[in-house]
Design a protein around this motif. Structure first.
Motif, PDB file in Angstrom:
ATOM      1  N   THR A   1      -8.733   4.810   0.124  1.00  0.00           N
ATOM      2  CA  THR A   1      -9.058   4.468   1.331  1.00  0.00           C
ATOM      3  C   THR A   1     -10.467   3.991   1.179  1.00  0.00           C
ATOM      4  N   ARG A   2     -11.104   3.594   2.163  1.00  0.00           N
ATOM      5  CA  ARG A   2     -12.497   3.073   2.036  1.00  0.00           C
ATOM      6  C   ARG A   2     -13.471   4.455   2.528  1.00  0.00           C
TER       7      ARG A   2
ATOM      8  N   GLN B   1     -13.963   9.117  -0.011  1.00  0.00           N
ATOM      9  CA  GLN B   1     -12.902   8.114  -0.180  1.00  0.00           C
ATOM     10  C   GLN B   1     -11.793   8.971  -0.991  1.00  0.00           C
ATOM     11  N   HIS B   2     -10.598   8.797  -0.592  1.00  0.00           N
ATOM     12  CA  HIS B   2      -9.541   9.327  -1.257  1.00  0.00           C
ATOM     13  C   HIS B   2      -8.284   8.582  -1.483  1.00  0.00           C
ATOM     14  N   GLU B   3      -7.368   9.169  -2.679  1.00  0.00           N
ATOM     15  CA  GLU B   3      -6.430   8.285  -2.825  1.00  0.00           C
ATOM     16  C   GLU B   3      -5.237   8.586  -1.856  1.00  0.00           C
TER      17      GLU B   3
ATOM     18  N   PHE C   1       0.997  -1.142  -0.080  1.00  0.00           N
ATOM     19  CA  PHE C   1       0.050   0.026  -0.022  1.00  0.00           C
ATOM     20  C   PHE C   1       0.915   1.372  -0.033  1.00  0.00           C
ATOM     21  N   VAL C   2       2.042   1.357   0.594  1.00  0.00           N
ATOM     22  CA  VAL C   2       2.967   2.366   0.853  1.00  0.00           C
ATOM     23  C   VAL C   2       3.589   2.399  -0.452  1.00  0.00           C
ATOM     24  N   ASN C   3       3.968   1.435  -1.205  1.00  0.00           N
ATOM     25  CA  ASN C   3       4.918   1.210  -2.333  1.00  0.00           C
ATOM     26  C   ASN C   3       4.147   1.856  -3.604  1.00  0.00           C
ATOM     27  N   PHE C   4       2.839   1.527  -3.747  1.00  0.00           N
ATOM     28  CA  PHE C   4       2.124   1.343  -4.830  1.00  0.00           C
ATOM     29  C   PHE C   4       0.954   2.387  -4.767  1.00  0.00           C
ATOM     30  N   GLY C   5       0.615   2.771  -3.379  1.00  0.00           N
ATOM     31  CA  GLY C   5      -0.349   3.663  -3.176  1.00  0.00           C
ATOM     32  C   GLY C   5      -1.855   2.754  -3.122  1.00  0.00           C
TER      33      GLY C   5
END
Length: 151
Positions: free
Chosen positions: A103-104, A111-113, A96-100
């Motif tokens: 959020t739910r 909801q945001h990226e 999740f950190v490496n590829f982004g």
């Protein structure tokens, strides 16, 4: 002055020596070189990892394996993801950190990226040239040592 050189050898001894040399190269020289290169890459990835608690950087590890039957030596840099989410040896969230990720939706439906921080990808790409150069340098030095030892 001699115009010719004569070389004689026992083919059984030569085959045995070449087999022993091949085993030594695969087992000792290649494995040690790959492990050392992977350790340097591990250090680069751990240094590039975002730090909040240090758990992510602590779970970047090197594994090395050797398959004698197939003659394959592998050395990998991994991020440990063993056990449950709260375990000290589990940094499952590195993807999740490496590829982004997204959020739910929360209570308010927003909801945001979360932007990617490609620490593994960037450090790995930068280390590729180092790895190739270092491997062939180590292999050359190891072969030279092995030949001088057998001479």
């Amino acid at each position: 002055m001699a115009d010719e050189v004569e070389i004689t050898f026992n083919d059984r001894d030569l085959v045995a020596a070449l087999r022993e040399f091949t085993d030594t190269v695969a087992r000792k020289i290649v494995r040690a070189s790959l492990r050392q290169i992977a350790s340097v890459i591990q250090g680069a990835i751990a240094a590039a990892a975002p730090r909040r608690t240090g758990k992510l950087a602590d779970n970047i590890a090197v594994t090395t394996s050797f398959s004698a039957s197939r003659g394959i030596v592998k050395s990998r840099v991994i991020v440990r993801t063993e056990g449950k989410a709260g375990d000290a040896r589990n940094a499952f969230y590195w993807r999740f950190v490496n590829f982004g990720h997204r959020t739910r939706p929360g209570k308010h439906g927003a909801q945001h990226e979360v932007a990617a921080q490609p620490f593994v990808t960037q450090a790995g790409a930068q280390a590729q040239n180092y790895a190739a150069d270092q491997f062939f340098s180590d292999l050359e030095a190891g072969i030279d040592r092995q030949f001088t030892r057998q001479a």
